[in-house]
Design a protein around this motif. Structure first.
Motif, mmCIF file in Angstrom:
data_model
loop_
_atom_site.group_PDB
_atom_site.id
_atom_site.type_symbol
_atom_site.label_atom_id
_atom_site.label_comp_id
_atom_site.label_asym_id
_atom_site.label_seq_id
_atom_site.Cartn_x
_atom_site.Cartn_y
_atom_site.Cartn_z
ATOM 1 N N SER A 27 -2.003 1.533 4.002
ATOM 2 C CA SER A 27 -1.845 1.976 2.614
ATOM 3 C C SER A 27 -0.575 1.396 2.007
ATOM 4 C CB SER A 27 -1.772 3.513 2.546
ATOM 5 O OG SER A 27 -2.985 4.079 2.968
ATOM 6 N N LEU A 28 -0.694 0.969 0.759
ATOM 7 C CA LEU A 28 0.452 0.474 0.003
ATOM 8 C C LEU A 28 0.514 1.242 -1.316
ATOM 9 C CD1 LEU A 28 -0.073 -3.378 0.558
ATOM 10 C CD2 LEU A 28 1.586 -1.892 1.723
ATOM 11 N N ASP A 29 1.682 1.752 -1.641
ATOM 12 C CA ASP A 29 1.844 2.509 -2.889
ATOM 13 C C ASP A 29 2.342 1.621 -4.028
ATOM 14 O OD1 ASP A 29 0.986 4.698 -1.543
ATOM 15 O OD2 ASP A 29 2.955 5.620 -1.305
ATOM 16 N N GLY A 30 2.244 0.323 -3.809
ATOM 17 C CA GLY A 30 2.698 -0.630 -4.819
ATOM 18 C C GLY A 30 3.711 -1.566 -4.192
ATOM 19 N N PRO A 31 4.438 -2.328 -5.017
ATOM 20 C CA PRO A 31 5.483 -3.202 -4.486
ATOM 21 C C PRO A 31 6.638 -2.371 -3.934
ATOM 22 C CG PRO A 31 5.535 -3.163 -6.881
ATOM 23 C CD PRO A 31 4.315 -2.393 -6.467
ATOM 24 N N ARG A 33 9.563 -1.499 -4.715
ATOM 25 C CA ARG A 33 10.250 -0.508 -5.565
ATOM 26 C C ARG A 33 9.497 0.829 -5.579
ATOM 27 N NH1 ARG A 33 10.065 -0.143 -11.450
ATOM 28 N NH2 ARG A 33 8.844 -2.069 -11.486
ATOM 29 N N HIS A 34 8.179 0.760 -5.533
ATOM 30 C CA HIS A 34 7.368 1.977 -5.572
ATOM 31 C C HIS A 34 7.081 2.492 -4.164
ATOM 32 C CE1 HIS A 34 6.452 1.942 -9.913
ATOM 33 N NE2 HIS A 34 6.731 0.663 -9.765
ATOM 34 N N HIS A 35 6.700 1.581 -3.276
ATOM 35 C CA HIS A 35 6.361 2.000 -1.914
ATOM 36 C C HIS A 35 7.564 2.654 -1.228
ATOM 37 C CE1 HIS A 35 3.692 1.650 1.641
ATOM 38 N NE2 HIS A 35 4.832 1.601 2.303
ATOM 39 N N ASP A 36 8.734 2.089 -1.430
ATOM 40 C CA ASP A 36 9.927 2.618 -0.764
ATOM 41 C C ASP A 36 10.393 3.941 -1.367
ATOM 42 O OD1 ASP A 36 9.888 0.505 0.918
ATOM 43 O OD2 ASP A 36 11.505 -0.615 -0.058
ATOM 44 N N GLN A 45 15.687 4.930 4.656
ATOM 45 C CA GLN A 45 15.438 3.513 4.364
ATOM 46 C C GLN A 45 13.984 3.295 3.968
ATOM 47 O OE1 GLN A 45 17.888 0.918 4.609
ATOM 48 N NE2 GLN A 45 19.145 2.773 4.583
ATOM 49 N N GLY A 46 13.757 2.249 3.200
ATOM 50 C CA GLY A 46 12.396 1.912 2.793
ATOM 51 C C GLY A 46 11.626 1.232 3.915
ATOM 52 N N THR A 47 10.330 1.096 3.712
ATOM 53 C CA THR A 47 9.463 0.544 4.758
ATOM 54 C C THR A 47 8.668 -0.674 4.305
ATOM 55 O OG1 THR A 47 7.717 2.094 4.094
ATOM 56 C CG2 THR A 47 9.190 2.790 5.890
ATOM 57 N N VAL A 71 -4.668 0.325 -1.661
ATOM 58 C CA VAL A 71 -3.599 0.333 -2.660
ATOM 59 C C VAL A 71 -3.770 1.568 -3.547
ATOM 60 C CG1 VAL A 71 -2.511 -0.925 -4.551
ATOM 61 C CG2 VAL A 71 -3.492 -2.183 -2.620
ATOM 62 N N HIS A 72 -2.760 2.382 -3.588
ATOM 63 C CA HIS A 72 -2.826 3.639 -4.334
ATOM 64 C C HIS A 72 -2.416 3.446 -5.793
ATOM 65 C CE1 HIS A 72 -2.416 5.892 -0.294
ATOM 66 N NE2 HIS A 72 -3.675 5.833 -0.662
ATOM 67 N N LEU A 73 -3.173 4.047 -6.678
ATOM 68 C CA LEU A 73 -2.916 3.945 -8.110
ATOM 69 C C LEU A 73 -2.462 5.288 -8.657
ATOM 70 C CD1 LEU A 73 -6.111 1.959 -9.214
ATOM 71 C CD2 LEU A 73 -3.885 1.046 -8.497
ATOM 72 N N THR A 74 -1.370 5.254 -9.386
ATOM 73 C CA THR A 74 -0.857 6.455 -10.056
ATOM 74 C C THR A 74 -0.421 6.052 -11.461
ATOM 75 O OG1 THR A 74 1.461 6.099 -9.450
ATOM 76 C CG2 THR A 74 0.088 7.266 -7.843
ATOM 77 N N PRO A 75 -0.217 7.021 -12.368
ATOM 78 C CA PRO A 75 0.307 6.660 -13.691
ATOM 79 C C PRO A 75 1.651 5.946 -13.580
ATOM 80 C CG PRO A 75 -0.550 8.894 -13.720
ATOM 81 C CD PRO A 75 -0.557 8.461 -12.278
ATOM 82 N N GLY A 76 2.414 6.259 -12.540
ATOM 83 C CA GLY A 76 3.741 5.690 -12.400
ATOM 84 C C GLY A 76 3.778 4.250 -11.930
ATOM 85 N N ASN A 77 2.720 3.819 -11.235
ATOM 86 C CA ASN A 77 2.769 2.432 -10.743
ATOM 87 C C ASN A 77 1.776 1.510 -11.444
ATOM 88 O OD1 ASN A 77 0.210 2.736 -9.566
ATOM 89 N ND2 ASN A 77 0.984 3.005 -7.495
#
Ligand code: SF4
Length: 234
Positions: A27-31, A33-36, A45-47, A71-77
């Protein structure tokens, strides 16, 4: 195997493939900046960078395995997704071992539900994002329908960081429903123990809702549903 991908480099993937595990979901929550922001280590620390490197090492190796990038989609990303998905497409999707699945984050209960912003299922921007990833020139859909949750599969188990076993990765084990319907420590000969069987009952009742999300069914129907399969002493 569903994994955060933090330890899944080419060497680990080769070893797992040798044991017969050849399908991975990361799973990836975005690039970064968002995933971390959402996926942090215990030390804060970020991953993302390490996971991305691991994916690149699998791409550059020859392991006979498939990786589904969820890849997860949210209003924020959403705003960064066109560029990010373009990067994902250009980096991985020429390699047919990689696929992408876009998943709209939804409310599944819990303390943060009320304050959580989610995208509308009919949001046209989601379809536009799918276009980015599908237009890879291969002429086929890169998405897999999630009609059956892995928690409803008999051969699917979740291993927490502390070694505990479970079925549903999306819910904390401390919830009441999960305490009442945990995965078993071992299988009984000749069939599934009752606690394990609760997660699989959609196959017996042929209820698609129960195979799509067994936990939702526990939540909605609660004790009534659990009584259907509960056995004395289970
Ligand atoms: S059982 Fe439901 S909440 Fe749990 S992982 Fe499956 S779809 Fe998600």
């Amino acid at each position: 195997m569903t994994t955060n991908g933090y330890l899944l480099d080419h060497t680990a993937a080769e070893r797992l493939a040798g044991l017969g595990i050849r399908r991975f979901q990361v799973s990836l929550d975005g690039p970064a900046r968002h995933h971390d922001h959402t996926r942090v280590r215990a030390d804060g620390q970020g991953t993302f960078d390490r996971i991305w490197r691991n994916l690149l090492s699998i791409r550059d190796g020859s392991v006979d395995a498939h990786v589904l990038l969820r890849v997860h989609l949210t209003p924020g990303n959403l705003d960064v997704m066109p560029a990010f998905l373009t990067q994902v497409r250009d980096t991985f999707l020429d390699d047919r071992r990689f696929r992408v699945f876009l998943k709209r984050v939804v409310r599944l209960g819990g303390a943060g539900d009320a304050s959580m912003e989610v995208l509308d299922a009919e949001d046209e921007r989601i379809a536009a994002l799918e276009e980015i990833v599908v237009s890879d020139g291969q002429g086929e859909s890169l998405f897999e329908a999630e009609q059956v949750c892995y928690a409803a599969r008999a051969n699917s188990m979740m291993v927490r960081a502390d070694g505990r076993l479970g079925k549903c990765t999306r819910r904390p084990v401390r919830t009441r429903q999960h305490r009442r319907a945990p995965a078993p420590r071992r299988h009984a000969g000749g069939g599934h123990p009752a606690r394990f069987r609760r997660w699989l009952q959609g196959w017996e009742s042929r209820d698609a809702e129960l195979t799509a999300c067994p936990y939702e069914a526990f939540t909605r129907q609660g004790p009534q549903l659990l009584q259907l399969t509960a056995r004395p002493g289970s």
